[in-house]
Design a protein around this motif. Structure first.
Motif, PDB file in Angstrom:
ATOM      1  N   THR A  32       0.823  -1.211   0.000  1.00 49.79           N
ATOM      2  CA  THR A  32       0.000   0.000   0.000  1.00 49.79           C
ATOM      3  C   THR A  32       0.854   1.257   0.000  1.00 49.79           C
ATOM      4  N   TYR A  33       2.020   1.202   0.653  1.00 52.59           N
ATOM      5  CA  TYR A  33       2.780   2.446   0.731  1.00 52.59           C
ATOM      6  C   TYR A  33       3.367   2.853  -0.613  1.00 52.59           C
ATOM      7  N   GLU A  86       1.560   2.522  -3.387  1.00 51.60           N
ATOM      8  CA  GLU A  86       0.412   3.231  -3.956  1.00 51.60           C
ATOM      9  C   GLU A  86       0.273   4.593  -3.293  1.00 51.60           C
ATOM     10  N   ALA A  87       0.507   4.624  -1.962  1.00 49.28           N
ATOM     11  CA  ALA A  87       0.405   5.897  -1.252  1.00 49.28           C
ATOM     12  C   ALA A  87       1.413   6.890  -1.807  1.00 49.28           C
ATOM     13  N   ALA A  88       2.615   6.408  -2.130  1.00 49.30           N
ATOM     14  CA  ALA A  88       3.639   7.302  -2.681  1.00 49.30           C
ATOM     15  C   ALA A  88       3.208   7.811  -4.052  1.00 49.30           C
ATOM     16  N   ARG A  89       2.597   6.924  -4.849  1.00 53.79           N
ATOM     17  CA  ARG A  89       2.120   7.361  -6.164  1.00 53.79           C
ATOM     18  C   ARG A  89       1.025   8.406  -5.997  1.00 53.79           C
ATOM     19  N   CYS A  90       0.212   8.182  -4.979  1.00 53.29           N
ATOM     20  CA  CYS A  90      -0.881   9.116  -4.733  1.00 53.29           C
ATOM     21  C   CYS A  90      -0.332  10.482  -4.325  1.00 53.29           C
ATOM     22  N   LEU A  91       0.825  10.472  -3.658  1.00 56.72           N
ATOM     23  CA  LEU A  91       1.440  11.738  -3.269  1.00 56.72           C
ATOM     24  C   LEU A  91       2.088  12.418  -4.468  1.00 56.72           C
ATOM     25  N   GLY A  92       2.226  11.694  -5.573  1.00 56.80           N
ATOM     26  CA  GLY A  92       2.788  12.280  -6.777  1.00 56.80           C
ATOM     27  C   GLY A  92       4.193  11.809  -7.086  1.00 56.80           C
ATOM     28  N   ALA A  93       4.680  10.798  -6.375  1.00 52.88           N
ATOM     29  CA  ALA A  93       6.047  10.332  -6.585  1.00 52.88           C
ATOM     30  C   ALA A  93       6.197   9.701  -7.960  1.00 52.88           C
ATOM     31  N   ARG A 147      11.775   7.909  -8.015  1.00 49.52           N
ATOM     32  CA  ARG A 147      11.689   8.022  -6.558  1.00 49.52           C
ATOM     33  C   ARG A 147      11.166   6.724  -5.955  1.00 49.52           C
ATOM     34  N   ARG A 200      13.757   5.139  -3.644  1.00 57.58           N
ATOM     35  CA  ARG A 200      13.513   5.441  -2.233  1.00 57.58           C
ATOM     36  C   ARG A 200      12.679   4.360  -1.548  1.00 57.58           C
ATOM     37  N   HIS A 201      11.778   3.757  -2.323  1.00 55.66           N
ATOM     38  CA  HIS A 201      10.850   2.832  -1.661  1.00 55.66           C
ATOM     39  C   HIS A 201      11.168   1.365  -1.923  1.00 55.66           C
TER      40      HIS A 201
END
Lengths: 482, 329, 318
Positions: free
Chosen positions: A370-371, A373-380, A384, A388-389
């Motif tokens: 999920t994190y 997807e969360a990063a993509r949602c933040l615009g990453a 990155r 980073r992930h």
């Protein structure tokens, strides 16, 4: 990452790492290995590395000698190998252009088994071609007796500019004078029965007579050893004032040698193993870092991109994985010299495929987290997310894998060396083992030739596995004890 | 009040990957119709609760609105922006406008990031805050806003050192730091203890009032929607079956599916213990790859008629903005 | 009423590197035949550990450090692992583990997985074991054809029913259900609850329900125990605990449940986080989060007091 953060991270990391006992042991081992590698010239001399394959360089050593510390495990002390190049020199002008150069070597004998041989080596420089110097060799025993060992003019020397250089190489065991003198010396103390057993002076070992007490059995190697300070006195008579002695030394050839003994080519195995550390670390680490680095980057990128790109990259992976390592190396060594760098590069280019497969499957799993997807949602962006992930998630695996790759790289190199495909200009443990194998070391019981390099490979492997395990625990917060 | 978000005819079909043999035999590609024609509006500073069982497509709707996936068909308009066609920098700008909070606070935060890194990431992505100190101030303010106080005690911790409730608050801080106007909250409290749920819901309400936020509250828990949302939409197999004011729908449910859902909600009334509950529903949720014809609820409906097999009911306003997709109630 | 399970002063600690975690600390209770006990509390309050401790299945570094466990009059406190396996587990006491429905082995059929313990524990022949498995599947409302299915072919609700049937298979005296309905949808959850209620009525078993969701517990338990930081803070007849919660923690927990048919301006919640069980707060463990905390709460641990018949609470306010 900013410097402040990095500093904090390193601090946190060290704090956690310090609690990993296995890791600390691994680091200690690694430090020891690094120290050995860095200070190899101090520990094992530069010459040993440069002349590893120059057999003449080693001919002062005994062949197949076990390590000196074997004495602790056997009842009788065997004399170690000692090369003496320090001596007392006394030059005396006898008049009439004659000059005596007296060299005295002090040898402290405190063993049970005498040296196998006594050698005197020197270069005698003389100017008058018709008058080469003359050599007399006498041994003064601790009990005051003297034994004459040698008495002969030197051989004609090689001409050099205006003078001549005669190389002297006296082996007591091969000297007829020594044999005769020793026999005559010993005969005085022998019983009649014993004397009957000896047919001629040729059957007497002068070394054993020299180092035995003056009691019956001296000629039969049955007398007790005479321990104490022996003096080897070499008198060289010159017939020109300018004549002189150069690089004189005496060698008491031991039954045992150094820390790790010698091989059949008289090479000091300790020096070989020490120098081997350098290449072992360099080769293992470089191959591990390169191959794992390529594998992780390839696998994660493949997993993240997905779709046909993933398919394509996987086919490349499989193609590389199916390349046969040995035939390629044989081919390369036919074209180029198989240099160690070629081997490292080739191993790096071929060994990443397994890591990439695992990294990809891990990447596929991480991608669904999920994190991400969360990063993509933040615009990453892709970069990155990968850097980073995703990659940090597989770092524990990467480190563990690197640790495991080090021994496998070492073994591969050893295997190549075994097949004669190694780089013969460097010393590696694999090369030493190859030498042992071709000399039949195991069959002949020369364990000190086989065990140390093998053990060294195992220790380097263990070091990296221990560090890898500890890193895994520290870098993976989930594994930390709550 | 104007709707800030408008969704019209939204559809999302996921193709089912064919096996190699099926694809050479020329079998047609099948689709999972996760979202199959959904319309709704959300007014500014209001909350719509999207309720349904797992697999009904409610999370997919959330992902479509945040543009984590592209719709198959339909229009999403947020503040007049056509969401479906956004690309590149426009899409990046849109991400500042719409944020998502996830169900699992254990999975939605990278376990290797410290809280500081978690909150700094959106700032770095969008280039907000020129200096470290500026960013730090924003991070501190965001943490204080979600009541992770004092922030300096928490920024260097890893997520696993926080409790579930604290992590969920960090998730909100991460979303709020970009100052979005719309938040998709996907089951934000369902993994938390009941005692913490209330705290997070209160926090969400407070943020809404302070920042003028609009929420799409995706949940399977109808009782929290009554507390938290103004409107509710009940989804079944990719379609909305009932929608309206939250009190109206819960106290006066019309669609048989809504009735079944409501009857199943456990209520802490110990006097009624051991009473077998009547749940007016049959069977289990069918596979979304094989949606029943006509009214998709008919195989499970207790009042199903013959006509239900053939005719797909429209979502009709039954007065008072209470929409129902069943002509027989 | 005969006592089926009697737990006295039970203590279960986890000996971690940072010190012992007192997950269950001095807990006592009894369960009568056909009685259902609810065990409620926030996550990590020790309620699951209590269940594992009763089954003597604590994972390392967990240890039973004190107390007594009696099942149907037999003291099992000092039973060895093999005794527990042969005589107690599944025969006298069984458990529906949290998330057990996802732990079904994907490579075996449901029938095989159900019949195996029967064959192993009772030496029953395969056909007989299958027959019995079929009966129990019917008991939990599943058709016998499920026997030949693999777990992935079943829905979540069906799998949960299979797991419940497996727990009942050796007709135990007590079944412990650890979060039997979490991760299930509301409708399925209600159906499973209906099943559990029916089983409670039809079978001669006692049950322990463990969950953090008090609204589910209200539907099925006769007695309710509220656990906080390894200790019971309140225990008693469920109607009395629900209607007259005496411990501030219980009051807060009940206040946090949103009402379906009531409008609330504010939901109650308990500020702060559950305490660290290595160094639990002194005195009453709830005092740092308690709105009524007094000086004595920090110093002295409150004892269980009888509030009403069969209703006890541990609070200095009482």
């Amino acid at each position: 990452m900013r410097w402040e953060d990095l500093k904090q991270d390193i601090k946190n990391f060290l704090f956690e790492f310090r609690r990993q006992k296995i890791g600390i042991m691994g680091v200690i081992l690694l430090v020891i290995l690094l120290v050995i590698a860095i200070f190899a010239p101090v520990i094992a001399t530069e010459g040993a590395k440069d002349n590893w394959r120059n057999m003449a360089y080693w001919d002062e050593n005994p062949a197949d000698a076990p390590p000196a510390w074997m004495n602790y495990f056997t009842g009788k002390d065997m004399s170690p190998h000692i090369i003496m190049d320090t001596y007392d020199e006394k030059i005396e002008d006898l008049g009439g252009g004659i000059k005596r150069d007296e060299l005295t070597f002090n040898y402290d004998y405190k063993y049970d088994v005498p040296p196998t041989d006594l050698t005197f080596k020197a270069e005698l420089i003389y100017y008058n071609a018709a008058k080469p110097p003359s050599i007399n060799m006498v041994l003064l025993r601790p009990d005051g007796n003297t034994i004459k060992l040698y008495s002969k003019p030197s051989k004609t020397g090689k001409s050099e500019e205006d003078h001549y250089v005669a190389e002297v190489n006296v082996l007591v065991s091969a000297s007829d004078t020594a044999k005769k003198e020793a026999y005559n010396f010993g005969r005085e103390f022998e019983t009649k029965d014993n004397l009957k057993k000896i047919l001629s002076a040729d059957f007497v070992d002068p070394m054993s007579v020299i180092f035995s007490k003056t009691e019956p059995g001296i000629l039969l190697e049955e007398a007790d050893p005479l321990k104490g300070n022996y003096k080897l006195i070499v008198d060289i008579y010159y017939f020109d004032k300018r004549d002189s002695t150069r690089s004189a030394k005496s060698i008491f050839a031991g039954k045992v040698y150094g820390l790790l003994g010698t091989d059949s080519n008289r090479r000091d195995l300790f020096k070989g193993v020490v120098w081997g550390t350098r290449w072992a670390l360099a080769l293992g680490l470089l191959t591990a870092v390169f191959s794992v680095g390529i594998g992780i980057a390839f696998g994660i990128t493949s997993a993240y991109l997905g779709g046909w790109k993933d398919e394509f990259m996987q086919r490349i992976n499989e193609a590389v994985a199916s390349l046969p390592f040995l035939p390629i190396l044989i081919l390369i060594s036919a074209v180029f010299k198989p240099s160690i760098w070629n081997i490292i590069i080739l191993m790096s280019l071929l060994f990443w495929t397994g890591t990439a497969k695992v990294a990809r499957s891990m990447g596929l799993q991480i991608k669904e987290e999920t994190y991400i997807e969360a990063a993509r949602c933040l615009g990453a962006g892709n970069r990155r997310i990968i850097l980073r992930h995703m990659i940090p998630q597989v770092m524990p695996y990467a480190f563990a894998n690197m640790a495991l790759s080090v021994p496998s790289a070492l073994l591969t190199e050893a295997g190549l060396s075994f097949l004669g495909l190694g780089d013969t200009t460097v010393i590696t443990w694999g090369q030493i083992l190859y030498g042992a194998q071709t000399a039949g070391a195991t069959l002949r019981g020369l364990w000190w030739w086989v065990v140390p390099p093998g053990l060294a490979i195992a220790i380097v492997g263990l070091t990296f596995v221990m560090i890898g395990t500890a890193l895994d625990t520290v870098l993976n917060p989930k594994m930390k004890r709550m | 009040m104007d709707p800030i978000l408008q969704v019209k005819g939204l559809k999302k079909y996921f193709p089912i990957k064919l096996s190699f043999f099926d694809s050479i035999r020329g079998r047609e590609v099948q689709y999972v119709k996760a979202v199959d024609g959904v319309d709704f509006d959300i007014n500014e500073t209001e909350t719509l609760a999207l309720v349904g069982e797992s697999g009904c497509g409610k999370t997919t709707v959330g992902k479509l609105i945040t543009r984590l996936i592209d719709p198959t068909e339909g229009v999403i308009t947020l503040k007049g922006i056509d969401v479906a066609t956004l690309k590149g920098d426009d899409l990046k700008a849109y991400r500042k406008e719409v944020q998502m909070v996830y169900q699992d606070p254990f999975a939605s935060i990278n376990p290797r990031f410290r809280i500081y890194d978690v909150l700094e990431e959106p700032l770095l992505i969008h280039g907000i805050g020129e200096s470290i100190s500026e960013r730090e101030e924003l991070i501190f303010r965001a943490l204080e806003e979600v009541k992770i106080t004092p922030p300096e005690d928490y920024i260097h911790r890893y997520p696993h050192m926080l409790s579930g409730g604290q992590r969920q608050r960090v998730s909100f801080a991460r979303a709020m730091i970009l100052e979005p106007s719309f938040i998709v909250a996907d089951e934000p409290v369902s993994m938390l203890d009941v005692s913490i749920r209330a705290e997070i819901l209160e926090l969400m309400k407070e943020l809404q009032q302070k920042r003028g936020l609009t929420y799409l509250y995706i949940t399977h828990d109808i009782s929290t929607s009554r507390f938290f949302a103004q409107n509710i939409a009940v989804m079944y197999l990719g379609k909305i079956v009932e929608m309206g004011d939250v009190r109206e729908v819960i106290d006066n449910p019309l669609h048989p599916y809504t009735k079944a859902l409501l009857s199943a909600v456990p209520e802490p009334i110990p006097e009624r213990r051991d009473m077998i509950k009547e749940i007016p529903i049959k069977g289990e949720v069918p596979n979304a790859a094989n949606i029943p014809s006509g009214c998709r609820f008919h195989p499970r409906c207790v009042i199903a008629k013959d006509a239900c097999r053939h005719e797909e009911p429209e979502l009709v306003d039954r007065g008072n903005r209470h929409y129902v997709a069943c002509p027989y109630v | 009423m005969d006592e089926i399970l009697n737990v006295e002063n039970l203590k279960a600690y986890f000996f971690t590197t940072r010190g012992p975690v007192k997950a269950v600390d001095d807990v006592s209770f009894t369960i009568g035949r056909k009685q259902a006990l609810g065990l409620a509390g926030e996550s990590a309050c020790g309620k699951s550990t209590l269940a594992f401790a009763i089954l003597k299945m604590l994972q390392n570094p967990g240890r039973l450090v004190g107390g007594k466990i009696e099942i149907t009059g037999t003291d099992i406190t000092d039973f060895s692992e093999s005794q527990m396996r042969k005589e107690v587990r599944w025969k006298k006491i069984s458990m529906v583990f949290q998330g057990a429905m996802n732990a079904l082995n994907p490579v075996y059929t449901v029938g095989y997985q159900m019949a195996e313990p029967l064959m192993y524990h009772k030496g029953v022949k395969k056909e007989e074991a299958m027959e019995k498995s079929k009966d129990y599947l019917e008991l939990v409302g599943l058709s016998p054809e499920i026997l030949t299915r693999y777990p992935h072919e079943l829905s979540g609700g069906m799998k949960q029913r299979v797991v419940i049937a497996m727990a009942l298979l050796l007709s135990p005296d007590i079944v412990i259900c650890d979060e039997p309905t979490t991760a299930l949808d509301v409708v399925v959850q209600a159906q499973i609850m209906n099943l559990l209620k029916r089983l409670k009525k039809e079978l001669n078993i006692s049950t322990i329900f463990i969950t953090h969701d008090l609204s589910i517990l209200a539907e099925v338990v006769d007695r309710l125990a509220i656990m906080y930081a390894g200790k019971f803070v309140e225990i008693g007849d469920s109607i009395k605990v629900y209607r007259n919660p005496s411990h501030p923690y219980t009051q807060k927990l009940l206040g946090a449940i949103p009402k379906l048919h009531e409008d609330l301006d504010k939901l109650e919640y308990i500020p702060g986080t559950p305490p660290n069980l290595i160094h639990p707060p002194s005195g009453c463990r709830f005092h740092p989060r308690c709105p009524y905390a007094m000086d004595i709460c920090k110093k002295e641990e409150p004892k269980m007091k009888e509030v009403d018949t069969d209703h006890f609470a541990a609070c200095h306010l009482l």
